[in-house]
Design a protein around this motif. Structure first.
Motif, short mmCIF file in Angstrom:
data_model
loop_
_atom_site.label_atom_id
_atom_site.label_comp_id
_atom_site.label_asym_id
_atom_site.label_seq_id
_atom_site.Cartn_x
_atom_site.Cartn_y
_atom_site.Cartn_z
N UNK A 161 25.58 -9.99 -1.76
CA UNK A 161 24.20 -9.50 -1.94
C UNK A 161 24.14 -7.99 -1.74
N UNK A 162 23.28 -7.36 -2.52
CA UNK A 162 23.00 -5.93 -2.38
C UNK A 162 21.52 -5.77 -2.10
N UNK A 163 21.19 -4.77 -1.30
CA UNK A 163 19.81 -4.55 -0.89
C UNK A 163 19.35 -3.16 -1.29
N UNK A 164 18.05 -3.04 -1.48
CA UNK A 164 17.43 -1.72 -1.69
C UNK A 164 16.24 -1.64 -0.74
N UNK A 165 16.39 -0.87 0.31
CA UNK A 165 15.31 -0.63 1.25
C UNK A 165 14.46 0.51 0.73
N UNK A 166 13.19 0.26 0.53
CA UNK A 166 12.29 1.25 -0.04
C UNK A 166 11.20 1.58 0.98
N UNK A 167 11.20 2.81 1.43
CA UNK A 167 10.21 3.27 2.40
C UNK A 167 9.32 4.34 1.78
N UNK A 168 8.22 4.62 2.44
CA UNK A 168 7.28 5.66 1.99
C UNK A 168 6.96 5.49 0.51
N UNK A 169 6.63 4.29 0.14
CA UNK A 169 6.40 3.99 -1.28
C UNK A 169 5.18 4.72 -1.81
N UNK A 170 5.28 5.10 -3.08
CA UNK A 170 4.23 5.84 -3.77
C UNK A 170 3.76 5.04 -4.97
N UNK A 171 2.55 5.29 -5.43
CA UNK A 171 2.08 4.58 -6.63
C UNK A 171 3.02 4.74 -7.83
N UNK A 172 3.68 5.88 -7.94
CA UNK A 172 4.59 6.10 -9.05
C UNK A 172 5.89 5.30 -8.94
N UNK A 173 6.08 4.60 -7.83
CA UNK A 173 7.22 3.69 -7.70
C UNK A 173 6.93 2.33 -8.33
N UNK A 174 5.70 2.12 -8.76
CA UNK A 174 5.33 0.85 -9.37
C UNK A 174 6.13 0.63 -10.64
N UNK A 175 6.81 -0.52 -10.70
CA UNK A 175 7.67 -0.84 -11.84
C UNK A 175 8.28 -2.22 -11.62
N UNK A 201 7.35 -4.61 -8.43
CA UNK A 201 6.90 -3.84 -7.26
C UNK A 201 5.65 -3.08 -7.66
N UNK A 202 4.58 -3.31 -6.93
CA UNK A 202 3.31 -2.64 -7.19
C UNK A 202 2.86 -1.92 -5.93
N UNK A 203 2.65 -0.62 -6.06
CA UNK A 203 2.21 0.20 -4.93
C UNK A 203 0.79 0.67 -5.24
N UNK A 204 -0.14 0.12 -4.49
CA UNK A 204 -1.55 0.41 -4.76
C UNK A 204 -2.38 0.13 -3.52
N UNK A 205 -3.46 0.91 -3.39
CA UNK A 205 -4.38 0.67 -2.29
C UNK A 205 -5.53 -0.23 -2.74
N UNK A 231 0.84 -1.20 0.00
CA UNK A 231 0.00 0.00 0.00
C UNK A 231 0.87 1.25 0.00
N UNK A 232 0.36 2.34 -0.50
CA UNK A 232 1.10 3.61 -0.43
C UNK A 232 1.53 3.91 1.00
N UNK A 233 2.77 4.35 1.14
CA UNK A 233 3.33 4.60 2.45
C UNK A 233 4.04 3.41 3.06
#
Length: 124
Positions: free
Chosen positions: A78-92, A120-124, A13-15
């Motif tokens: 290994x490499x990591x990507x921590x993604x916080x406060x996700x937005x719908x426009x981060x969907x990809x 990654x899908x950011x959606x409510x 979900x967003x956020x």
């Protein structure tokens, strides 16, 4: 066989937050800069973040600065990507890639190895 495998994508979900992982096999990441890229439907692939192999220097696209954090664990290859406060426009679809460089690399053509991507899908 040289391989990069991404994992950790999903629906959020967003956020919300996700942590992507990029595991390498067949070679060591110690001497490679690792980048994260993303591609949304109908859009060009864009660079999201990169971490150097020598001193841990990092790069972030303006669109993710302050929200995403890249890190590496050479012992785990290994490499990591921590993604916080996700937005719908981060969907990809998110891809990791390896470039034979000690320094941060921001140009796509310098990357030799690519993973298959994780959605990654950011959606409510």
């Amino acid at each position: 066989q040289v391989q990069l495998v991404e994992s950790g994508g999903g629906l959020v979900q967003p956020g919300g937050s996700l942590r992507l992982s990029c595991a390498a096999s067949g070679f060591t990441l110690d001497y490679y800069a690792i980048g994260w890229f993303r591609q949304a439907p109908g859009k060009e692939r864009e660079g999201v973040s990169c971490i150097s192999s020598n001193d841990g220097s990092t790069y972030y696209a303006d669109s993710v600065k302050g929200r995403f954090t890249i890190s590496r664990d050479n012992a785990k290859n290994t490499v990591y990507l921590q993604m916080n406060s996700l937005k719908p426009e981060d969907t990809a679809v998110y891809y990791c890639a390896a470039a034979p460089s000690l320094h941060v690399v921001t140009t796509v053509y310098e990357y030799d190895y690519w993973g298959q991507g994780t959605q990654v899908t950011v959606s409510s």
